[in-house]
Design an enzyme around this catalytic site. Structure first.
Site, PDB file in Angstrom:
ATOM      1  N   CYS A 214      96.290   1.622   2.791  1.00 19.23           N
ATOM      2  CA  CYS A 214      96.395   2.041   1.390  1.00 19.23           C
ATOM      3  C   CYS A 214      97.054   0.939   0.580  1.00 19.23           C
ATOM      4  CB  CYS A 214      97.213   3.323   1.249  1.00 19.23           C
ATOM      5  SG  CYS A 214      97.427   3.772  -0.478  1.00 19.23           S
TER       6      CYS A 214
ATOM      7  N   GLY B 247      82.285   2.332   1.788  1.00 24.22           N
ATOM      8  CA  GLY B 247      82.515   1.359   0.722  1.00 24.22           C
ATOM      9  C   GLY B 247      81.302   1.327  -0.181  1.00 24.22           C
TER      10      GLY B 247
ATOM     11  N   LYS C 237      91.662   3.445   9.914  1.00 22.86           N
ATOM     12  CA  LYS C 237      90.990   2.968   8.698  1.00 22.86           C
ATOM     13  C   LYS C 237      91.513   1.581   8.334  1.00 22.86           C
ATOM     14  CE  LYS C 237      89.515   4.666   4.157  1.00 22.86           C
ATOM     15  NZ  LYS C 237      89.542   5.848   3.275  1.00 22.86           N
TER      16      LYS C 237
ATOM     17  N   GLY D  25      82.429   8.175  -0.641  1.00 28.35           N
ATOM     18  CA  GLY D  25      83.689   8.318  -1.374  1.00 28.35           C
ATOM     19  C   GLY D  25      83.488   8.519  -2.852  1.00 28.35           C
ATOM     20  N   THR D  26      83.563   7.435  -3.602  1.00 22.33           N
ATOM     21  CA  THR D  26      83.480   7.492  -5.064  1.00 22.33           C
ATOM     22  C   THR D  26      82.235   8.228  -5.554  1.00 22.33           C
ATOM     23  OG1 THR D  26      84.713   5.434  -5.140  1.00 22.33           O
ATOM     24  CG2 THR D  26      83.503   6.015  -7.126  1.00 22.33           C
TER      25      THR D  26
ATOM     26  N   ILE E 146      85.466   0.408   5.196  1.00 22.34           N
ATOM     27  CA  ILE E 146      86.754  -0.170   4.855  1.00 22.34           C
ATOM     28  C   ILE E 146      87.479   0.712   3.832  1.00 22.34           C
ATOM     29  CG2 ILE E 146      86.125  -2.597   5.199  1.00 22.34           C
ATOM     30  CD1 ILE E 146      85.443  -2.721   2.192  1.00 22.34           C
TER      31      ILE E 146
ATOM     32  N   THR F 154      89.888   0.537   0.222  1.00 19.64           N
ATOM     33  CA  THR F 154      89.586  -0.131  -1.053  1.00 19.64           C
ATOM     34  C   THR F 154      90.047  -1.592  -1.074  1.00 19.64           C
ATOM     35  OG1 THR F 154      91.657   0.710  -1.909  1.00 19.64           O
ATOM     36  CG2 THR F 154      89.692   1.981  -2.410  1.00 19.64           C
TER      37      THR F 154
END
Lengths: 257, 302
Positions: free
Chosen positions: B130, B243, B165, B265-266, B191, B193
């Protein structure tokens, strides 16, 4: 309250000014239950922007099964939304957020204060209050008369007090300077608009000991309480504006007012 | 219909498509909008031993084809998770994995130890990457010794599969991957961020409260594919690729680079039902290209 992802049909596009567009959306099925003050996450119909745009529900026209969105075309996302034409589809995730407080008691005098595009959710809230036995009034602020939007719609629901910074309509000055605040006693106040305006009204309400709620517009990504990007500091710590809000009682916030 | 079942380190999934930590809450937030059972695994929000308030607002900035965030691991701590959230998610008909984070090997271990007791959590994802917390997080993920120390501490107390991660913000992701494999990691997520920054030039200040944040979304995809490809050549344990994945084609690209499964994710923010759409798209693509099983494309370019 159940959430949906749906493609709604753009049925009408009204350009209110160079900067503001009123979109009226419809669906083949009846629109779901939506509380005044809730918002929708709109998928921007272009490729320049990635994330959805949170837009408050301006009005729900049940007779014609239409959902109104008042769009201020500011960035690439809202400009793309504002350039839609009748017949286009718009993908929405909705309804989101908590919405404004329900009627507290029959006959209560509720002042709805708005500025800029923040006036949008007050139209639906005013309609709801009137239909449910409360007595709403609107206090709307703008820079000039040309920036006042949908005034006839507001007037069809309740008394409208206006301020403009250049005195081109209503009283001169900011909403906090309007004489009605001195003349009349309101039971509670709901505000939506630029943060400095909301803070000023919140300060007035606190001093006058009038219950007050504000609708925040923190930047958000998911709109569902998952990404934790849109948080506001409250007496309970950081909470998501998209799920715990967007409407907060000013006593729950940590604003210095 | 091609076979898209996968098994990652003993976790049986009916699709290789999972949802990434921090983008899907605890799954429940999305329950009205997507059939959760059709997701291979849901990795819930980063959980730490002690509660964390996270960073100040603003925590998000949209960037070209991506977004920056600096949430900073806001969560109510592992005890709250076990008592109040786990009961609500334990009967969901998919794999519920917990993303575990910390600021020292000991508190990673203390957190993992409590999750080890939860019957319906089949694995954890260890977040050593993170970028948004001052001490810890990525600090461990950027050196081989730091990464190894966290995995070792957690391995001693956690007896189910550990997925580690990895951070892309390193000189050699393959070296980190080998180091955590050697300490007993069962799989890797590649991966997290990329560290980034954005400035509001009119206000002359960073857009994020702590100046920097983690970049995600389509913008990072080529970097992520490269990381998966490099790690796939360095380790034997399975890789979960993520990613910027927002389509079935993206997912297949990661799998060809060496990923046995993927995370979305996003893209969940843009289409809450995207993970299931991607699963269907993988299935269609395999059918159209004459593959019988998704396994046939894993590592196809290696």
């Amino acid at each position: 309250m159940r959430k949906y992802q749906k493609n709604l049909i753009v049925s009408e596009v009204e350009h209110l000014s160079e900067k503001y567009v009123l979109l009226k959306l419809t669906d083949n099925e009846p629109l779901p239950e939506i509380h005044p003050g809730q918002f929708v996450e709109v998928l921007t119909p272009n490729s320049k922007t990635l994330l959805r745009r949170p837009i408050s529900v301006n009005y729900v026209d049940r007779d014609n099964n239409k959902l109104w969105l008042l769009i201020a075309m500011i960035g690439d996302g809202t400009k793309a939304i504002g350039s839609l034409r009748p017949g286009d589809l718009l993908n929405l995730v909705f309804p989101l957020g908590n919405g404004f407080s329900p009627v507290q008691k029959v006959g209560e005098e509720v002042l709805l204060v708005g500025g800029g595009v923040g006036i949008a959710p007050l139209l639906e809230y005013g309609k709801y209050l009137k239909e449910n036995g409360a007595k709403p009034s609107f206090l709307l602020g703008a820079r000039t008369a040309a920036d006042l939007l949908l005034i006839d719609k507001f007037e069809s629901i309740a008394k409208v007090y206006i301020t403009t910074e250049d005195a081109s309509a209503g009283e001169k000055g900011f909403v906090t300077q309007h004489s009605v605040l001195q003349k009349k006693n309101f039971d509670r106040i709901s505000v939506c608009g630029p943060k400095p305006m909301m803070m000023a009204i919140a300060g007035y309400a606190k001093q006058a000991n009038i219950p007050c709620e504000v609708s925040l517009e923190n930047m958000m990504a998911c709109g569902l309480g998952a990404c934790l990007c849109c948080v506001e500091k409250t007496v309970k710590g950081n909470v998501c504006v998209c799920t715990e809000g967007p409407v907060f009682n000013i006593n729950d916030l940590t604003w210095q007012i | 219909m091609a076979d898209i079942n996968v098994n990652i380190a003993g976790i049986q999934m009916k699709t290789p498509v999972m949802t990434a930590s921090g983008t899907f809450g605890y799954g429940l937030e999305y329950a009205d909008l997507v059939n959760l059972e059709d997701i291979g695994a849901i990795i819930v929000k980063g959980t730490t031993f002690n509660a964390r308030q996270g960073n100040d607002y603003p925590r998000m900035a949209e960037t070209p084809s991506g977004m920056l965030n600096c949430v900073g691991l806001q969560n109510k701590g592992v005890k709250y998770f076990c008592k109040h959230i786990y009961p609500k998610i334990k009967d969901l008909k998919t794999n519920m994995l917990v993303n575990v984070s910390g600021s020292a090997p000991e508190d990673y271990a203390q957190c993992a130890e409590q999750i080890n007791e939860l019957e319906h959590i089949p694995a954890i994802e260890l977040n050593i990457s993170c970028p948004n917390v001052k001490q810890g997080g990525m600090a461990f993920g950027v050196t081989t010794t730091g990464a190894a120390s966290v995995v070792k501490a957690v391995r001693a107390v956690y007896h189910k599969p550990i997925i580690v991660k990895l951070s892309p913000n390193v000189t050699s992701i393959a070296d980190i991957a080998r180091a955590v494999q050697d300490e007993g990691a069962d799989a890797l997520s590649c991966i997290n961020t990329l560290m980034g920054m954005s400035i509001d030039i009119e206000r002359r200040r960073p857009r994020l409260s702590i100046s920097t944040g983690g970049l995600s979304g389509p913008a990072v995809k080529p970097v992520a594919v490269r990381c998966v490809w490099q790690v796939a050549q360095a380790v034997k344990i399975p890789i979960v690729g993520l990613g910027g994945i927002s389509s079935a084609e993206d997912a297949i690209e990661f799998m060809m680079a060496g990923a046995s499964a993927v995370q979305v994710g996003t893209a969940n923010f843009i289409n809450p039902a995207i993970s299931v759409k991607i699963s269907q798209g993988i299935n269609d693509w395999l059918d159209n290209h004459g593959y019988r099983s998704v396994q046939e494309i894993v590592g196809a370019i290696l």
